[in-house]
Design a protein around this motif. Structure first.
Motif, mmCIF file in Angstrom:
data_model
loop_
_atom_site.group_PDB
_atom_site.id
_atom_site.type_symbol
_atom_site.label_atom_id
_atom_site.label_comp_id
_atom_site.label_asym_id
_atom_site.label_seq_id
_atom_site.Cartn_x
_atom_site.Cartn_y
_atom_site.Cartn_z
ATOM 1 N N VAL A 48 0.976 -1.229 -0.113
ATOM 2 C CA VAL A 48 -0.214 0.156 -0.010
ATOM 3 C C VAL A 48 0.872 0.774 -0.129
ATOM 4 O O VAL A 48 1.302 1.533 1.179
ATOM 5 N N GLU A 66 -6.194 6.692 -11.422
ATOM 6 C CA GLU A 66 -6.217 5.446 -11.376
ATOM 7 C C GLU A 66 -4.991 5.378 -12.180
ATOM 8 O O GLU A 66 -5.774 6.291 -14.537
ATOM 9 N N ARG A 106 -2.881 1.960 -8.343
ATOM 10 C CA ARG A 106 -3.967 1.320 -9.148
ATOM 11 C C ARG A 106 -5.232 1.114 -8.176
ATOM 12 O O ARG A 106 -4.133 1.722 -6.696
ATOM 13 N N ASN A 107 -6.171 1.391 -7.643
ATOM 14 C CA ASN A 107 -7.158 1.199 -6.565
ATOM 15 C C ASN A 107 -6.990 2.087 -5.914
ATOM 16 O O ASN A 107 -6.614 2.282 -4.885
ATOM 17 N N VAL A 108 -6.877 3.190 -6.721
ATOM 18 C CA VAL A 108 -6.224 4.380 -6.120
ATOM 19 C C VAL A 108 -7.824 4.751 -4.823
ATOM 20 O O VAL A 108 -8.807 4.914 -5.302
ATOM 21 N N VAL A 109 -7.237 4.956 -4.168
ATOM 22 C CA VAL A 109 -8.608 5.737 -2.371
ATOM 23 C C VAL A 109 -8.118 6.974 -1.546
ATOM 24 O O VAL A 109 -7.047 7.951 -1.702
ATOM 25 N N THR A 159 -4.089 6.662 -1.808
ATOM 26 C CA THR A 159 -3.858 5.628 -0.846
ATOM 27 C C THR A 159 -3.514 4.933 -1.790
ATOM 28 O O THR A 159 -5.490 5.146 -3.003
ATOM 29 N N PHE A 160 -2.625 3.823 -2.230
ATOM 30 C CA PHE A 160 -2.713 3.329 -3.476
ATOM 31 C C PHE A 160 -1.929 2.241 -3.830
ATOM 32 O O PHE A 160 -1.212 2.405 -2.833
ATOM 33 N N ASN A 161 -2.302 1.203 -4.369
ATOM 34 C CA ASN A 161 -1.301 -0.648 -4.466
ATOM 35 C C ASN A 161 -0.834 -0.301 -5.550
ATOM 36 O O ASN A 161 -0.775 1.048 -6.627
ATOM 37 N N SER A 200 1.490 -1.141 -10.040
ATOM 38 C CA SER A 200 1.641 -2.340 -10.707
ATOM 39 C C SER A 200 2.607 -2.174 -11.356
ATOM 40 O O SER A 200 2.850 -1.002 -11.287
ATOM 41 N N THR A 225 -2.267 -2.395 -16.394
ATOM 42 C CA THR A 225 -3.263 -3.613 -15.859
ATOM 43 C C THR A 225 -2.986 -4.907 -15.067
ATOM 44 O O THR A 225 -3.656 -6.060 -14.856
ATOM 45 N N LEU A 246 -0.808 -7.511 -8.706
ATOM 46 C CA LEU A 246 -0.139 -5.567 -8.207
ATOM 47 C C LEU A 246 0.863 -5.802 -6.983
ATOM 48 O O LEU A 246 0.658 -7.473 -6.754
#
Length: 697
Positions: free
Chosen positions: A259, A268, A293-296, A300-302, A304, A308, A311
């Motif tokens: 994370v 994203e 990826r998976n931006v919050v 905050t994100f993962n 890769s 696509t 992770l």
């Protein structure tokens, strides 16, 4: 008898000094306003900061948040400037991991680096991360920074650390991450002679040829708030303005998946590169492009390795401070990138519908450059270049000429200039999207940067004359044509550049004179008054940014023009040496000699801030056109005098008359100054003259 002299505006060198009577023949750092000459405005450095290399491209834009940026392309680096500081955003071409690459020499600051994986060249730049000290003076902090490469052989080079190694520096650096920036380019056109110098198939078999290593030229344009730029003959790069010019802090957890947290919001799929002063956890490496990826909540994100892909998991430990690199990335690294050109000669972003264009690019499915091919991306998508029924990406090939040189946007069309023709490129909409129309043939253009637009007319400098386009292509009348082209370095045409000074209705061109490999002269066309003038000045790029035109200098900084009254390029004010000289005039076609005993100047020092601004006015006599200047110029007296302002209120007062003793059939007049805080504009000279016989003394 008093005689008033009025002269035609502009400088004319197309005939003799006498034939162009009642005009001006020479000058430097002057312009004509309302028909009379005045000193051009001064210039001042934007800041005391300096960049590396010779700048050949400037582009300014403003983001929605109000940040003002200038893109600066030099032969060594690419910078983004904000607030007078220059931030290095030069893209990384390759990032490699080396094992024990360093070898120190006792008593020398030079470290030998071994790398058999990357094709480096002399003068290229590399930055090291993660190196350990060599044992004594050469510490980790000495090694882990940017260096310029000195080529030794294909697998080794040296770097100058500035720190003298000792006998204790026996280590080799351990595992080191080396980030190589895109190769540097030439600062002038370099002639190449011998085997392999010319292009493939050129010249007789087995005989060495000649060609030229082209200087580094850039093209750039903003794509929304971001910047797209490219070196001529290279790849296309993208700079994301959301990272601004301060690398945002980056943290990452040891987790599956990891994370990450950023000090600035990301979107994203946004590509990012991580820099660390210490060590990243296992699973991440410095200089590699990753994707958010998976931006919050934006921060905050993962991560890769592909837009696509899976992770990334991290393990181990980490140390040091991590940041997100502010360097530009290759356009191919953007999410959704498809068939992005890998080589091109010129790029721009259209004002209409926002397409990215690449001129002289490689075709789809090919790596070979086609110098006559125009390609464009999908609308509003800088990364999608694959044509399909669902997008507007496409291409078209023009036929007149051997290469596309440049392009410029006008109010209703885009002009594309090859080395032999002018095309109009216009938006048609699907299915053809863009179409071309031939607007002029058998033309030439000196360089990629030799074209400007003013008042919806396009002007450019050719290899033997000037042109303009206002709906049709025409030769531009020029009073300095022979003067320019008889004293120009044709092997350095690539350095020619143009810019406008809209505040004075001017188009400027800068070029190298015949015996110079650096830009040292300018020529100006005033399109409102249809006149020409010229002067000497060393500049490398120009940007008419509104209130003050901005120029790049050989002292590797930017200056604002039309700012103040002095030459303040280096931070120390120097006077501007300005002068204007008239053509040769006579009285009654020179039937009699004339004796001049008095000059009544007409001059204003309006705008000067010197306490007593002054300028020298001279009379230069001749017996006839072929006699040369009379020596001595005066007859028992003086041939010049100082005109000095003595008051400004209630009206401006200055030296009212200059007493001289000058005799001749023909005369030139010269006004010059070389004083701090001084400017002037000349009006109508009056002379106190009398006939003085028909024989020379």
């Amino acid at each position: 008898m008093l005689k008033k002299l009025l002269f035609r505006p502009g400088i004319n060198r197309e005939n003799t000094r006498y034939y162009t009577e009642s005009g001006y023949y020479d000058g430097d750092k002057i312009r004509f306003r309302q028909g009379t000459p005045q000193v051009i405005g001064g210039w001042e450095q934007i800041s005391a900061n300096r960049f590396l290399g010779i700048c050949r491209s400037l582009w300014s834009w403003t983001t929605l948040s109000g940040s003002d940026y200038i893109g600066i392309g030099t032969n060594e680096k690419f910078y983004v400037s904000r607030g007078g500081s220059y931030y290095d955003v030069t893209p990384i071409e390759d990032a490699v991991t080396l094992t024990n690459p360093f070898t120190a020499i006792n008593g020398s600051p030079n470290i030998t680096v071994t790398d058999a994986t990357y094709e480096f060249a002399d003068g290229d730049y590399v930055t090291f991360y993660g190196a350990t000290g060599l044992g004594s003076a050469i510490t980790a902090s000495v090694l882990n920074q940017e260096y310029r490469i000195t080529y030794v052989d294909p697998t080794t080079y040296t770097i100058n650390t500035g720190v003298t190694a000792t006998a204790g520096d026996t280590g080799h650096g351990g595992s080191v991450r080396a980030l190589y920036q895109i190769p540097v380019g030439a600062d002038i056109n370099l002639p190449l002679i011998g085997w392999g110098a010319g292009y493939w198939g050129y010249g007789p078999w087995g005989i060495g040829s000649t060609s030229t290593l082209a200087l580094r030229l850039w093209s750039q344009s903003n794509f929304g708030q971001d910047l797209v730029f490219a070196p001529r003959g290279g790849s296309i790069y993208y700079w994301n303005s959301s990272f601004d010019v301060t690398p945002p802090i980056f943290t990452v957890s040891i987790a599956s998946p990891a994370v990450a947290t950023s000090g600035i919001a990301v979107y994203e799929g946004q590509p990012i590169q991580i820099i660390s002063t210490g060590a990243l956890p296992t699973g991440l490496t410095v200089g590699t492009t990753y994707y958010a990826r998976n931006v919050v909540s934006g921060t905050t994100f993962n991560l890769s390795a592909t837009p696509t892909g899976a992770l990334i998991n991290t393990s181990g430990s980490q140390s040091g401070t991590n940041t997100i690199s502010i360097r530009a990335i290759n356009l191919t690294a953007l999410p959704g990138a498809s068939d992005v050109p890998t080589i091109q000669n010129y790029i721009f972003v259209s004002d209409a519908s926002r397409f990215v264009f690449a001129l002289g690019a490689n075709d789809y499915g090919s790596t070979a450059q086609d110098p006559m091919l125009i390609r464009w991306s999908d609308q509003e998508d800088a990364a999608m270049w694959t044509p399909s029924a669902t997008n507007q990406a496409g291409s078209i090939r023009v036929s007149h000429g051997s290469e596309i040189v440049t392009a410029i946007q006008t109010r209703q069309e885009i002009l594309v200039l090859t080395d032999a023709a002018v095309y109009s490129l216009q938006y048609l909409g699907p299915p053809y999207v863009w179409g071309t129309q031939l607007m002029g043939d058998n033309i030439s253009i000196a360089s990629q940067n030799a074209v400007s637009q003013a008042a919806n007319v396009v002007y450019w400098m050719g290899v033997d004359k000037f042109y303009k386009y206002d709906g049709r292509t025409q030769t531009l009348r020029c009073d300095l044509k022979e003067f320019i082209y008889n004293d120009i370095n044709r092997s350095e045409f690539g350095q020619v550049f143009s810019g406008t000074n809209e505040g004075f209705n001017e188009v400027w061109w800068f070029y190298c004179t015949a015996n110079s490999t650096t830009v040292d002269r300018y020529v100006v066309y005033n399109y409102l008054e249809d006149i020409w003038y010229y002067g000497s000045m060393a500049r490398t790029a120009w940007l008419d940014s509104g209130l003050y035109p901005t120029a790049a200098t050989y002292t590797k900084n930017l200056v604002n023009h039309e700012y103040g009254l002095n030459d303040n390029e280096t931070g120390t004010a120097l006077p501007i040496n300005a002068f204007v000289t008239t053509s040769e005039s006579d009285m009654e076609d020179g039937h009699n000699f004339v004796f001049i005993r008095r000059i009544l100047p007409d001059i204003t020092f309006r705008g000067s801030t010197a306490e007593s601004p002054s300028a020298t006015m001279s009379v230069i006599p001749l017996n006839n056109s072929g006699s040369g200047y009379t020596n001595p110029a005066s007859v028992g007296g003086s041939d010049d005098g100082l005109v000095t302002r003595t008051a400004t209120v209630p009206i401006e007062k200055f030296t009212g008359q200059l007493f001289v003793r000058v005799r001749g059939r023909q005369f030139s007049f010269r006004l010059e100054s070389n004083q701090l805080d001084t400017t002037w504009q000349m009006g109508a000279i009056r002379l106190d003259i009398q006939n003085d016989g028909r024989r020379s003394t």
